[in-house]
Design a protein around this motif. Structure first.
Motif, PDB file in Angstrom:
ATOM      1  N   TYR A   1       0.738  -1.323   0.050  1.00  0.00           N
ATOM      2  CA  TYR A   1       0.129  -0.173   0.059  1.00  0.00           C
ATOM      3  C   TYR A   1       0.729   1.280   0.077  1.00  0.00           C
ATOM      4  N   TYR A   2       0.752   2.212  -1.041  1.00  0.00           N
ATOM      5  CA  TYR A   2       1.610   3.352  -0.954  1.00  0.00           C
ATOM      6  C   TYR A   2       0.189   4.704  -0.884  1.00  0.00           C
ATOM      7  N   ILE A   3       0.340   5.132   0.390  1.00  0.00           N
ATOM      8  CA  ILE A   3      -0.658   6.129   0.705  1.00  0.00           C
ATOM      9  C   ILE A   3       0.131   7.095   1.605  1.00  0.00           C
TER      10      ILE A   3
ATOM     11  N   VAL B   1      -8.070   0.775  -1.157  1.00  0.00           N
ATOM     12  CA  VAL B   1      -6.773   1.164  -0.896  1.00  0.00           C
ATOM     13  C   VAL B   1      -6.011   0.994  -2.245  1.00  0.00           C
TER      14      VAL B   1
ATOM     15  N   ALA C   1      -6.443   4.120  -4.418  1.00  0.00           N
ATOM     16  CA  ALA C   1      -5.612   5.268  -4.015  1.00  0.00           C
ATOM     17  C   ALA C   1      -4.117   5.032  -3.955  1.00  0.00           C
ATOM     18  N   THR C   2      -3.539   3.843  -4.111  1.00  0.00           N
ATOM     19  CA  THR C   2      -2.213   3.658  -4.172  1.00  0.00           C
ATOM     20  C   THR C   2      -1.750   3.960  -5.723  1.00  0.00           C
TER      21      THR C   2
ATOM     22  N   PHE D   1      -1.404   7.864  -5.695  1.00  0.00           N
ATOM     23  CA  PHE D   1      -0.161   8.552  -5.225  1.00  0.00           C
ATOM     24  C   PHE D   1       0.995   8.131  -5.919  1.00  0.00           C
TER      25      PHE D   1
ATOM     26  N   ASP E   1       1.395   4.241   4.855  1.00  0.00           N
ATOM     27  CA  ASP E   1       0.234   4.680   4.874  1.00  0.00           C
ATOM     28  C   ASP E   1      -0.036   5.111   6.421  1.00  0.00           C
TER      29      ASP E   1
ATOM     30  N   SER F   1      -9.721   6.320  -8.488  1.00  0.00           N
ATOM     31  CA  SER F   1      -8.500   6.723  -8.034  1.00  0.00           C
ATOM     32  C   SER F   1      -8.612   8.067  -7.034  1.00  0.00           C
TER      33      SER F   1
ATOM     34  N   CYS G   1     -10.840   7.715  -3.910  1.00  0.00           N
ATOM     35  CA  CYS G   1     -10.661   6.679  -2.978  1.00  0.00           C
ATOM     36  C   CYS G   1      -9.335   7.708  -2.254  1.00  0.00           C
ATOM     37  N   ARG G   2      -8.525   8.459  -2.891  1.00  0.00           N
ATOM     38  CA  ARG G   2      -7.517   9.298  -2.281  1.00  0.00           C
ATOM     39  C   ARG G   2      -7.984  10.245  -1.415  1.00  0.00           C
TER      40      ARG G   2
ATOM     41  N   ALA H   1      -7.599   9.070   2.221  1.00  0.00           N
ATOM     42  CA  ALA H   1      -6.026   8.721   2.712  1.00  0.00           C
ATOM     43  C   ALA H   1      -5.831   8.476   3.980  1.00  0.00           C
TER      44      ALA H   1
END
Length: 493
Positions: free
Chosen positions: A350-352, A384, A387-388, A391, A430, A483, A486-487, A490
């Motif tokens: 996960y990259y948030i 997630v 959102a990943t 980002f 995250d 995207s 969902c961002r 975060a």
């Protein structure tokens, strides 16, 4: 029945006629409770309350309320004093590292090692140890085979802590060996999370307790399958054997972590086996969680002291969570990124990130540092993953290489910086890992370990797709729609 309908209609009419004022009071409550939290998090919940008046307050109670406690954990006073005194001594001596570690190789400037080590000492009283042997695992079968072998050779004590623990094939196998160890007179303690242990059968719980295994549950569920505390989960994965051998990383206990789940396929993760005095810090971390979860008296814990190792690798454990004043793991990551000269590699499912983490990578990119981020291609969370992608697309525009791992599911949590530092642990990139959950990661100061981790990363690149600017333009329509939406969530993902 008529009375019930009448009461329901009365409540409904009251809420309908006064929902604006009720919602305003609830919004002000959120603002007050969130006065010490990042403004973006509070604003997100205000948006939720605007879209879902009154109703939106209930998910806030589950996900957004901050019950941070500055003194959540206590351990035996003598042990706490020992850790504090040792960290203070080290901090004074770190200005002259060669005198502390005579066999320290010239794999990094002393300043780089000293700055990062001192930061962790001050943030987290993270003691640096220099006598460790470190083995890297990237495959679940190899990791658990080694762990079970160590369990079978244990003589005094075994501490086991996993976020997810299932009584499936792997879980039952591990329990069998823990039961055998308890039968030999070894003290065995198992700590797992209240949500993550839902997959252990009552029969296995009973069998462990009857065999003499001590079992603790972190924030247990009120009902077995229902747990209303979505935040503040204990996400750590730690094992300590005879106070000398320790395990830390990303693997949980379940058949999927062996690659036996058809949905995920091969499971790519990273774990460390550390033999040496670094096990002491992991042991202390375990007993802090253990006494908080069980409610037992910490005075029952015998004094523990580091067991000297025969290796030469420097290690430093960093932990963070709602019980720490600062986001220790995130700050250590940013410090590592800031000290990069050539290359940064990141494994994360996960990259948030928040803006500070994203900006640290942007600065590194502008200074000519190569940044590689690898994410999975198999989403395990419907919110997630989009959102990943949002980002990673943003940091890709600044020059980062984004790789999508295509050989199964990527669950590894690794940060590799040049030939100097590496971090392996349980923390994702995250907000949930940085502040909402309890995490633990190991920083290893070793060119040898860095080379091994980077070699594995480069092999993963061969099994991945580079997400080029053309790919982002042709990204599936559902992700283009989801995207940016969902961002917005975060702060709680």
């Amino acid at each position: 029945m008529d009375l019930f309908v009448k009461i329901f209609l009365t409540i409904y009419t009251f809420l309908y006629e006064n929902y604006w004022w009720i919602n305003l009071v609830l919004v002000l409550t959120i603002i007050y409770w969130g006065r010490e939290r990042p403004a973006r998090s509070t604003l997100m919940w205000i948006l939720v309350m605007t879209l879902l008046p009154i109703v939106g307050f209930f998910p806030y109670l589950l996900l957004g309320q901050d019950t941070r406690r500055t003194n959540m954990f206590r351990i035996k006073a003598e042990q706490d004093r020992f850790i504090r005194e040792e960290s203070e001594i080290q901090e004074k001596m770190l200005g002259d590292l060669p005198d502390i570690f005579d066999d320290f190789e010239e794999r990094a400037t002393m300043g780089e090692v000293g700055e990062l080590a001192t930061l962790n000492l001050r943030l987290n009283q993270s003691v640096l140890s220099a006598d460790n042997d470190v083995r890297v695992f990237t495959d679940g079968q190899e990791k658990f085979n080694a762990l079970i072998k160590d369990i079978d050779q244990a003589q005094h004590s075994i501490e086991v802590q996993y976020y997810i623990f299932k009584s499936d094939g792997l879980g039952t196998r591990l329990i069998n060996h823990l039961v055998q160890a308890a039968g030999r007179g070894v003290r065995v303690r198992l700590l797992t999370d209240g949500i993550g242990c839902r997959f252990i059968s009552k029969r296995e719980f009973r069998r462990m307790k009857e065999s003499g295994i001590e079992v603790g549950i972190f924030f247990p569920s009120f009902l077995r399958v229902i747990n209303l505390r979505m935040n503040y989960r204990n996400h750590r994965k730690l094992v300590v054997i005879d106070d000398a051998i320790s395990y830390i990383g990303g693997f949980n206990v379940g058949d999927e972590y062996l690659g036996l789940n058809d949905r995920f396929g091969y499971w790519r993760d990273t774990h460390l086996r550390i033999q040496g005095s670094a096990a002491h810090a992991i042991k202390v971390r375990f007993i802090q969680d253990w006494y908080y979860a069980t409610g037992l008296d910490p005075a029952l814990e015998p004094d523990i002291r580091p067991m000297e190792g025969t290796g030469s690798i420097l290690c430093q454990m960093v932990s963070s969570g709602p019980d720490t004043k600062m986001k220790n793991i995130k700050l250590a990551m940013i410090k590592m990124i800031n000290q990069a000269d050539k290359r940064i590699d990141i494994h994360t499912p996960y990259y948030i990130p928040d803006s500070s983490f994203q900006e640290a990578l942007t600065i590194a990119l502008q200074q000519g540092v190569e940044v590689n981020i690898m994410i999975p291609d198999k989403p395990d969370h419907p919110v997630v993953y989009p959102a990943t992608l949002s980002f990673t697309k943003a940091i890709a525009k600044n020059g980062a290489n984004i790789y999508r791992y295509d050989n199964g599911f990527l669950h590894s949590k690794v940060l590799i910086v040049d030939d100097v530092f590496s971090m392996v642990g349980s923390a994702n990139i995250d907000e949930r890992s940085f502040s909402l959950n309890f995490e633990a990661s190991e920083i290893v100061y070793s060119a040898e370990v860095n080379q091994e981790l980077r070699r594995a990363f480069d092999e993963d690149i061969e099994k991945s797709t580079l997400l080029t600017q053309e790919w982002w333009k042709t990204m599936p329509l559902r992700y283009k729609i989801l995207s940016p939406i969902c961002r917005l969530f975060a702060p709680i993902l």
